[in-house]
Design an enzyme around this catalytic site. Structure first.
Site, PDB file in Angstrom:
ATOM      1  N   GLY A 153       9.697  -9.174   2.102  1.00  0.00           N
ATOM      2  CA  GLY A 153      10.173  -8.268   1.810  1.00  0.00           C
ATOM      3  C   GLY A 153      10.894  -7.246   2.975  1.00  0.00           C
ATOM      4  O   GLY A 153      10.724  -5.469   3.540  1.00  0.00           O
ATOM      5  N   TYR A 194      -0.690  -3.989   9.213  1.00  0.00           N
ATOM      6  CA  TYR A 194       0.233  -1.951   9.736  1.00  0.00           C
ATOM      7  C   TYR A 194       0.148  -2.591  11.428  1.00  0.00           C
ATOM      8  O   TYR A 194      -0.272  -2.426  12.373  1.00  0.00           O
ATOM      9  CB  TYR A 194      -1.029  -1.577   9.567  1.00  0.00           C
ATOM     10  CG  TYR A 194      -1.236  -0.722   7.886  1.00  0.00           C
ATOM     11  CD1 TYR A 194      -0.386  -0.932   7.079  1.00  0.00           C
ATOM     12  CD2 TYR A 194      -2.442  -0.823   7.745  1.00  0.00           C
ATOM     13  CE1 TYR A 194      -0.381  -1.001   6.132  1.00  0.00           C
ATOM     14  CE2 TYR A 194      -3.034  -0.787   6.734  1.00  0.00           C
ATOM     15  CZ  TYR A 194      -1.656  -0.339   5.472  1.00  0.00           C
ATOM     16  OH  TYR A 194      -1.638  -0.165   3.831  1.00  0.00           O
ATOM     17  N   SER A 198       9.952  -9.337  11.509  1.00  0.00           N
ATOM     18  CA  SER A 198      10.899 -10.513  11.071  1.00  0.00           C
ATOM     19  C   SER A 198      12.237 -10.545  10.570  1.00  0.00           C
ATOM     20  O   SER A 198      13.187 -11.034  10.500  1.00  0.00           O
ATOM     21  CB  SER A 198      10.133  -9.879   9.147  1.00  0.00           C
ATOM     22  OG  SER A 198      10.111  -8.408   8.737  1.00  0.00           O
ATOM     23  N   TYR A 229      -4.451  -6.021   0.721  1.00  0.00           N
ATOM     24  CA  TYR A 229      -5.603  -5.428  -0.070  1.00  0.00           C
ATOM     25  C   TYR A 229      -4.449  -4.747  -1.203  1.00  0.00           C
ATOM     26  O   TYR A 229      -3.436  -4.057  -1.399  1.00  0.00           O
ATOM     27  CB  TYR A 229      -6.564  -4.721   0.461  1.00  0.00           C
ATOM     28  CG  TYR A 229      -5.740  -3.036   1.159  1.00  0.00           C
ATOM     29  CD1 TYR A 229      -5.692  -2.315   0.719  1.00  0.00           C
ATOM     30  CD2 TYR A 229      -5.120  -3.510   2.345  1.00  0.00           C
ATOM     31  CE1 TYR A 229      -4.796  -1.347   0.345  1.00  0.00           C
ATOM     32  CE2 TYR A 229      -4.410  -2.360   2.424  1.00  0.00           C
ATOM     33  CZ  TYR A 229      -4.538  -1.453   1.982  1.00  0.00           C
ATOM     34  OH  TYR A 229      -3.499   0.010   2.486  1.00  0.00           O
ATOM     35  N   HIS A 238       9.286  -5.390   5.399  1.00  0.00           N
ATOM     36  CA  HIS A 238       8.208  -4.169   5.764  1.00  0.00           C
ATOM     37  C   HIS A 238       7.563  -4.203   7.159  1.00  0.00           C
ATOM     38  O   HIS A 238       7.001  -3.245   7.207  1.00  0.00           O
ATOM     39  CB  HIS A 238       6.990  -3.944   4.590  1.00  0.00           C
ATOM     40  CG  HIS A 238       8.133  -2.788   3.891  1.00  0.00           C
ATOM     41  ND1 HIS A 238       8.228  -1.983   3.252  1.00  0.00           N
ATOM     42  CD2 HIS A 238       8.272  -3.847   2.391  1.00  0.00           C
ATOM     43  CE1 HIS A 238       9.085  -1.827   1.966  1.00  0.00           C
ATOM     44  NE2 HIS A 238       8.862  -2.254   1.537  1.00  0.00           N
TER      45      HIS A 238
HETATM   46  C1  LIG Z   1       5.104   1.105   2.196  1.00  0.00           C
HETATM   47  C2  LIG Z   1       4.202   0.059   2.782  1.00  0.00           C
HETATM   48  C3  LIG Z   1       2.830   0.184   2.164  1.00  0.00           C
HETATM   49  C4  LIG Z   1       2.036  -0.882   1.659  1.00  0.00           C
HETATM   50  N1  LIG Z   1       1.590  -1.120   1.153  1.00  0.00           N
HETATM   51  C5  LIG Z   1       0.256  -2.434   1.393  1.00  0.00           C
HETATM   52  C6  LIG Z   1      -0.904  -2.420   0.662  1.00  0.00           C
HETATM   53  O1  LIG Z   1      -1.085  -1.895  -0.134  1.00  0.00           O
HETATM   54  N2  LIG Z   1      -1.561  -3.634   0.900  1.00  0.00           N
HETATM   55  C7  LIG Z   1      -1.437  -3.815   2.188  1.00  0.00           C
HETATM   56  O2  LIG Z   1      -2.392  -4.893   2.691  1.00  0.00           O
HETATM   57  N3  LIG Z   1      -0.407  -3.707   3.001  1.00  0.00           N
HETATM   58  C8  LIG Z   1       0.271  -2.765   2.280  1.00  0.00           C
HETATM   59  N4  LIG Z   1       1.393  -3.522   3.567  1.00  0.00           N
HETATM   60  C9  LIG Z   1       1.775  -3.639   4.886  1.00  0.00           C
HETATM   61  C10 LIG Z   1       2.539  -4.773   3.940  1.00  0.00           C
HETATM   62  O3  LIG Z   1       1.196  -5.778   3.528  1.00  0.00           O
HETATM   63  C11 LIG Z   1       2.567  -5.661   5.431  1.00  0.00           C
HETATM   64  O4  LIG Z   1       3.511  -5.120   6.005  1.00  0.00           O
HETATM   65  C12 LIG Z   1       3.239  -6.903   5.631  1.00  0.00           C
HETATM   66  O5  LIG Z   1       3.971  -7.101   6.231  1.00  0.00           O
HETATM   67  C13 LIG Z   1       4.644  -7.217   4.903  1.00  0.00           C
HETATM   68  O6  LIG Z   1       5.203  -8.014   3.986  1.00  0.00           O
HETATM   69  P1  LIG Z   1       6.611  -8.027   4.123  1.00  0.00           P
HETATM   70  O7  LIG Z   1       7.377  -9.885   3.391  1.00  0.00           O
HETATM   71  O8  LIG Z   1       7.492  -7.196   2.867  1.00  0.00           O
HETATM   72  O9  LIG Z   1       7.801  -7.413   5.533  1.00  0.00           O
HETATM   73  P2  LIG Z   1       8.023  -8.994   6.578  1.00  0.00           P
HETATM   74  O10 LIG Z   1       8.941  -8.076   7.217  1.00  0.00           O
HETATM   75  O11 LIG Z   1       9.580  -9.546   5.419  1.00  0.00           O
HETATM   76  O12 LIG Z   1       7.438  -9.929   6.520  1.00  0.00           O
HETATM   77  C14 LIG Z   1       5.615  -9.776   6.974  1.00  0.00           C
HETATM   78  C15 LIG Z   1       5.693 -11.054   8.223  1.00  0.00           C
HETATM   79  O13 LIG Z   1       5.959 -11.966   7.261  1.00  0.00           O
HETATM   80  C16 LIG Z   1       6.103 -13.251   7.512  1.00  0.00           C
HETATM   81  N5  LIG Z   1       6.647 -13.802   6.832  1.00  0.00           N
HETATM   82  C17 LIG Z   1       7.201 -13.060   5.817  1.00  0.00           C
HETATM   83  N6  LIG Z   1       7.954 -13.829   4.951  1.00  0.00           N
HETATM   84  C18 LIG Z   1       7.613 -15.591   4.958  1.00  0.00           C
HETATM   85  C19 LIG Z   1       7.458 -16.887   4.967  1.00  0.00           C
HETATM   86  N7  LIG Z   1       7.950 -17.167   4.102  1.00  0.00           N
HETATM   87  N8  LIG Z   1       7.499 -17.337   5.879  1.00  0.00           N
HETATM   88  C20 LIG Z   1       6.786 -17.313   7.069  1.00  0.00           C
HETATM   89  N9  LIG Z   1       6.498 -15.946   7.739  1.00  0.00           N
HETATM   90  C21 LIG Z   1       7.079 -15.340   6.336  1.00  0.00           C
HETATM   91  C22 LIG Z   1       7.741 -12.172   8.496  1.00  0.00           C
HETATM   92  O14 LIG Z   1       8.384 -13.027   9.669  1.00  0.00           O
HETATM   93  C23 LIG Z   1       6.707 -10.991   9.351  1.00  0.00           C
HETATM   94  O15 LIG Z   1       5.999 -11.965  10.495  1.00  0.00           O
HETATM   95  C24 LIG Z   1       2.583  -1.585   3.064  1.00  0.00           C
HETATM   96  C25 LIG Z   1       3.182  -1.853   4.250  1.00  0.00           C
HETATM   97  C26 LIG Z   1       4.131  -0.420   3.766  1.00  0.00           C
HETATM   98  C27 LIG Z   1       6.189  -0.689   4.219  1.00  0.00           C
END
Ligand SMILES: Cc1cc2nc3c(=O)[nH]c(=O)nc-3n(C[C@H](O)[C@H](O)[C@H](O)COP(=O)(O)OP(=O)(O)OC[C@H]3O[C@@H](n4cnc5c(N)ncnc54)[C@H](O)[C@@H]3O)c2cc1C
Ligand SMILES: *[C@@H]1O[C@H](CO)[C@@H](O)[C@H](O)[C@H]1NC(C)=O
Ligand SMILES: *[C@@H]1O[C@H](CO)[C@@H](O)[C@H](O)[C@H]1NC(C)=O
Ligand SMILES: *[C@@H]1O[C@H](CO)[C@@H](O)[C@H](O)[C@H]1NC(C)=O
Ligand SMILES: *[C@@H]1O[C@H](CO)[C@@H](O)[C@H](O)[C@H]1NC(C)=O
Length: 528
Positions: A109, A475, A117, A187, A111
């Protein structure tokens, strides 16, 4: 033997970082030639590889670039982006990246709060999982196999198309990626009833640094434990996940009740601290979101005040919620008109910040969530903060240089109390009352805002966990320390995210990724 090859790859890495642009163009060329040569189908891989010369490179890079802090010309861009549509393409990417001494970053995603990432300090390839979003739901077993690039919103929506009494316990914001979230624990509003996303993960298929595809059985319980909360990006590329769906009633209840400081907000918050985690039933989750608004009833000259939004998901109808609130939290003064009774899926847009009544198809819209330049910090408490302590927070709060802060208070308790610290890499459960996360937007007055959030973080020190002062890895906060070359270096931040689970993660890492191919500035280090 292992040590010398590790040393070798480091020297290569250092040499590489100092090469000229010309050389990186050459190595990109070699990488693409390698892909074409070794891909199962060279035709189809050429359709999912993008270099800066392709017109689509920038739009694809931007699509899931969620934190604008990393949208600067000074941020290193990937030499190439690959958006795989088949698993074998990922195996080929890993093979060719290793062959050309390139790092691989995997983005879901997008985030990650420190951008790990999609940014790197070294030449890298971006593996963007944007096309990996197939969902297969089995209603007989209430389970789902889900490809790793799916967003929470899309997954929730797919579940709702199959059933109105099944859900998955994951996060609030629809554009967050499921694999990234689950990779740190994950969570959401169902945690007090059903625990974390990682707890509800039954199986996973991954690719390791040798390009080998493993499932839970062939990877073993250690690695399966590690990728559910201990940062999968340190170990592998996740292909897909098998998840346990959970039952929810056809009708659930939502409310968001606002009170300012002048409306007794601080006393209400104090009551919430003593109630939300340890007194409320598990079907009831009330979090508090705090920000600043302008209000005529503020006694201050600038008319600023602190606003508390008590936001709730209750797994039942209004008729049963009202007496519960009357019994445990009458001071909030909740009335029927504050409440909306609807299906679980229709509450999802509200937790993503959309108004009550927004159609759930918004969950599929990747651009509907506004993007900002953000910085975040998090802490956990095991005891209520005194009224004096709280008042100090609100005072400090009103001194923000720019009024852009949002603090979320997330109650734990319920089933969360039943897990040992070592059940998953996520250790923040036994005795934890609530999590605090403080986010600032850095659009203007960046330096002063960063200083302010640091001051607030310091102010909290006496009231939150100590030795170590813990934070949530999802975070991600580079101020906790960066560096993953040595155990010592990484322990500084690692113990804060994982407590003693850090040691086990390091042991697992040393076995499954002995060359430290999967690395970033806060990745699990090798044992050395
Ligand atoms: C606005 C906002 C709201 C949020 N709300 C919540 C919440 O309600 N609950 C909660 O627990 N967290 C929450 N988060 C935190 C969120 O869970 C983390 O930021 C999470 O890491 C985001 O995952 P992503 O896939 O979007 O991000 P990315 O930046 O794509 O990935 C995050 C990490 O996971 C790794 N990754 C992703 N996909 C894979 C894959 N297929 N294989 C191996 N590694 C991978 C990436 O390399 C990176 O290290 C929130 C964050 C934001 C910005
Ligand atoms: C991008 O350009 C490269 C050549 O530089 C080419 O091999 C590749 O097929 C292009 N990608 C797409 C999706 O057209
Ligand atoms: C990133 O910056 C570029 C150039 O300033 C801009 O065009 C683009 O819209 C920005 N990206 C996002 C996601 O806002
Ligand atoms: C404020 O809330 C507290 C407890 O939460 C309560 O005891 C008190 O009566 C309330 N005061 C007002 C003015 O509502
Ligand atoms: C997605 O949301 C954006 C912003 O609200 C809007 O402009 C766009 O039309 C939406 N896209 C779709 C397909 O609904």
């Amino acid at each position: 033997m292992a040590t010398s090859s590790i040393l070798c790859s480091f020297i290569l890495l250092i040499l590489f970082s100092s090469f000229s642009l010309q050389t990186s163009a050459d190595s990109t060329q070699r990488f693409i030639q390698c892909l074409t040569k070794y891909a199962k189908n060279s035709e189809s891989i050429s359709q999912v590889v993008f270099t800066p010369a392709n017109a689509s490179y920038n739009p694809i890079l931007q699509l899931n670039l969620q934190n604008l802090r990393f949208n600067t010309s000074g941020t290193r861009k990937p030499l190439a982006i690959v958006t795989p549509i088949e698993e074998t393409q990922i195996q080929t990417v890993i093979y060719c990246a290793r062959k050309n001494s390139m790092n691989v970053r995997t983005r879901g995603g997008g985030h990650d709060f420190e951008g790990v990432s999609y940014t790197a300090e070294v030449p890298f390839v971006l593996l963007d999982m944007i096309n990996f979003n197939r969902v297969n739901i089995d209603l007989k077993t209430s389970t789902a196999w889900v490809q790793s690039g799916i967003s929470l919103g899309e997954f929730y929506y797919r579940i709702s198309q199959k059933s109105d009494v099944l859900a998955f316990p994951a996060g609030l914001l629809s554009s967050v990626g499921l694999t990234g979230l689950l990779g740190g624990g994950g969570y959401g509003m169902l945690k007090r009833k059903y625990a974390l996303s990682a707890d509800n993960t039954l199986d996973a298929r991954i690719v390791d640094y040798n390009g080998k595809i493993l499932d839970r059985k062939s990877m073993g319980e250690d690695l399966f434990w590690a990728i559910r909360g201990g940062d999968p990006a340190s170990f592998c590329v996740v292909l897909e996940l098998k998840l346990q769906l959970v039952p929810v009633p056809k009708s659930v209840t939502y409310f968001a009740v606002q009170r300012t400081l002048e409306q007794n907000g601080s006393a209400l918050f104090q009551k919430w601290q003593a109630t939300a985690a340890n007194v409320f039933p598990r079907d009831l989750d009330v979090r508090v979101v705090v920000d600043t608004i302008t209000s005529n009833s503020s006694p201050r000259q600038d008319k600023k005040t602190v606003r508390f939004v008590f936001q709730c998901l209750y797994l039942g109808k209004i008729d049963t919620l009202l007496p519960i609130m009357q019994k445990y939290f009458p001071e909030l003064g909740l009335v029927r008109d504050d409440c909306t009774e609807t299906s679980w899926i229709k509450t999802a847009p509200m937790f993503s910040g959309f108004p009550v009544g927004t159609d759930p198809t918004i969950l599929l819209n990747k651009t509907a969530i506004p993007r900002n330049s953000v910085k975040i910090k998090s802490s956990f408490t095991t005891q209520p903060i005194s009224l004096e302590g709280l008042n100090g927070i609100w005072d400090l709060w009103l001194k923000q240089p720019v009024q852009t802060t949002l603090i979320q208070y997330t109650p734990f308790g319920g089933i969360m109390n039943e897990f040992a610290e070592s059940a998953l890499p996520f250790p923040h459960r036994p005795g934890v009352l609530y999590m605090i996360n403080m986010a600032v937007t850095l659009a203007q007055n960046e330096e002063a805002t960063l200083q302010w959030i640091n001051d607030l973080f310091k102010y909290y020190a006496p009231y939150v966990t100590k030795n170590p002062r813990t934070s949530y890895v999802n975070y991600r906060d580079a101020d906790l320390g960066i560096g993953s070359r040595t155990f010592q270096q990484a322990s500084i931040w690692g113990k804060k995210y994982y407590k003693n689970n850090f040691d086990r993660l390091v042991k697992i890492k040393s076995v499954v990724d002995p060359l430290n191919f999967f690395n970033h500035k806060q990745s699990i280090p090798l044992l050395m």
